[in-house]
Design a protein around this motif. Structure first.
Motif, PDB file in Angstrom:
ATOM      1  N   ILE A 276    -122.326 -75.856 -32.026  1.00 49.14           N
ATOM      2  CA  ILE A 276    -120.873 -75.646 -32.049  1.00 49.14           C
ATOM      3  C   ILE A 276    -120.260 -75.987 -30.692  1.00 49.14           C
ATOM      4  CG2 ILE A 276    -119.028 -73.927 -32.289  1.00 49.14           C
ATOM      5  CD1 ILE A 276    -120.843 -72.445 -34.283  1.00 49.14           C
ATOM      6  N   ILE A 277    -120.921 -75.546 -29.598  1.00 47.42           N
ATOM      7  CA  ILE A 277    -120.439 -75.848 -28.251  1.00 47.42           C
ATOM      8  C   ILE A 277    -120.466 -77.358 -27.998  1.00 47.42           C
ATOM      9  CG2 ILE A 277    -120.943 -75.604 -25.779  1.00 47.42           C
ATOM     10  CD1 ILE A 277    -121.941 -72.792 -26.371  1.00 47.42           C
ATOM     11  N   THR A 278    -121.515 -78.016 -28.491  1.00 54.58           N
ATOM     12  CA  THR A 278    -121.640 -79.472 -28.320  1.00 54.58           C
ATOM     13  C   THR A 278    -120.491 -80.194 -29.026  1.00 54.58           C
ATOM     14  OG1 THR A 278    -124.054 -79.296 -28.201  1.00 54.58           O
ATOM     15  CG2 THR A 278    -123.135 -81.470 -28.664  1.00 54.58           C
ATOM     16  N   ILE A 279    -120.168 -79.768 -30.258  1.00 51.75           N
ATOM     17  CA  ILE A 279    -119.062 -80.380 -31.006  1.00 51.75           C
ATOM     18  C   ILE A 279    -117.749 -80.171 -30.259  1.00 51.75           C
ATOM     19  CG2 ILE A 279    -117.709 -80.272 -33.135  1.00 51.75           C
ATOM     20  CD1 ILE A 279    -120.333 -79.428 -34.561  1.00 51.75           C
ATOM     21  N   GLY A 280    -117.563 -78.953 -29.730  1.00 56.08           N
ATOM     22  CA  GLY A 280    -116.354 -78.656 -28.974  1.00 56.08           C
ATOM     23  C   GLY A 280    -116.239 -79.529 -27.728  1.00 56.08           C
ATOM     24  N   THR A 281    -117.365 -79.752 -27.050  1.00 58.47           N
ATOM     25  CA  THR A 281    -117.378 -80.590 -25.845  1.00 58.47           C
ATOM     26  C   THR A 281    -117.075 -82.041 -26.184  1.00 58.47           C
ATOM     27  OG1 THR A 281    -119.067 -79.133 -24.895  1.00 58.47           O
ATOM     28  CG2 THR A 281    -118.748 -81.265 -23.840  1.00 58.47           C
ATOM     29  N   VAL A 282    -117.629 -82.525 -27.293  1.00 58.83           N
ATOM     30  CA  VAL A 282    -117.369 -83.906 -27.733  1.00 58.83           C
ATOM     31  C   VAL A 282    -115.879 -84.105 -28.011  1.00 58.83           C
ATOM     32  CG1 VAL A 282    -117.744 -85.567 -29.602  1.00 58.83           C
ATOM     33  CG2 VAL A 282    -119.681 -84.303 -28.638  1.00 58.83           C
TER      34      VAL A 282
END
Length: 286
Positions: A276-282
């Protein structure tokens, strides 16, 4: 360029945690922070010296000096309220509140710095906040209830000052070389950290730290220094609402390094939170 620097800052921030985990588990956290800050200050000074920016310090305006000092004090107050909250209340409630600083940073950047509230920035920040809460999950290690909810106020103040640190630094670095600003800010943090260590008397534990402990404190301090230098260079040229959340991606990098280097087990909620954090960062990057 600011996004690249933010990712590099996140990488070094994660290395700070891994190095600390490997070699300095038995060292008092306040003392470890104080010693690491000495290393950060030395690194910042050397970089300022090499780049020839030392002579520019007298030219810094009173306003810039004020906001750099306030940024350093905000960092110290953030640590103080956070650890006070941990001492008084439940870890499972304190840590999520502290991690909400990323959302506060985005809000402050829009309200104070007048950055645009773009949909992808708001969505990315929200996803990073949700992912962080999923990562933390339900903590089984609870502190005894003290009969008061006042520790929640301490935790909220810790998060507010953590967010203010970045905003004040951004204002104070206008027209100031980012390395010089980091050097000056670190001096304030160093004074604050050692004041706490001296007040609590934990400086006496320095003689109990092993050679291995000192080695990893130095390496951890170097990683912290590189992370700070890259981070504040990033916010000097980029948007705080984008840079600050990307810096929080260090949580995911730390998690991956923990799996690879420390051989930690990959729990289901850890993987979901990291994704979820990775998607938010992308979302923030694009």
């Amino acid at each position: 360029m600011s996004i690249t620097l933010a990712f590099i800052a996140a990488l070094f921030a994660s290395l700070t945690s891994i190095l600390a985990k490997i070699g300095i588990e038995d060292v008092n956290s306040n003392l470890a922070t104080a010693i690491r800050t000495v290393i950060v200050l030395i690194m910042a000074f050397v970089i300022v010296l090499i780049t020839g920016q030392l002579d520019t310090i007298p030219e810094i305006s009173h306003k810039a000096f004020l906001f750099i000092i306030l940024s350093g004090l905000a960092t110290g107050l953030s640590w103080l309220f956070f650890f006070r909250a941990l001492a008084m209340g439940d870890v499972s409630k304190v840590v999520p509140i502290d991690k909400s600083s990323v959302v506060l940073t985005i809000l402050f950047s829009i309200l104070v710095l007048e950055e645009q509230a773009l949909p992808h920035i708001m969505a990315g920040g929200a996803l990073i906040a949700v992912g962080t809460f999923v990562l933390i999950g339900k903590n089984e290690e609870k502190k005894r209830f003290s009969g008061s909810q006042f520790y929640i106020v301490h935790a909220i103040l810790g998060a507010v000052f953590a967010a203010l640190t970045t905003i004040l630094a951004k204002i104070g670095m206008e027209g100031v070389d980012s390395n010089v600003a980091t050097f000056l800010r670190t001096i304030v943090i160093l004074l604050f950290a050692w004041a706490i260590v001296l007040f609590k008397g934990t400086f006496r534990e320095m003689k109990l730290i092993s050679n291995k402990g000192y080695l990893f404190l130095i390496l951890s301090g170097m990683a912290t220094g590189l992370s700070w230098l890259c981070y504040y260079a990033a916010i000097a040229i980029g948007k705080v609402s984008v840079v600050a959340p990307i810096d929080k991606f260090s949580v995911v990098i730390t998690m991956i390094l923990g799996f690879v280097i420390l051989k930690e087990k990959a729990a289901k909620q850890t993987i979901i939170g990291g994704l979820i954090i990775t998607i938010g960062t992308v979302l923030l990057v694009f």
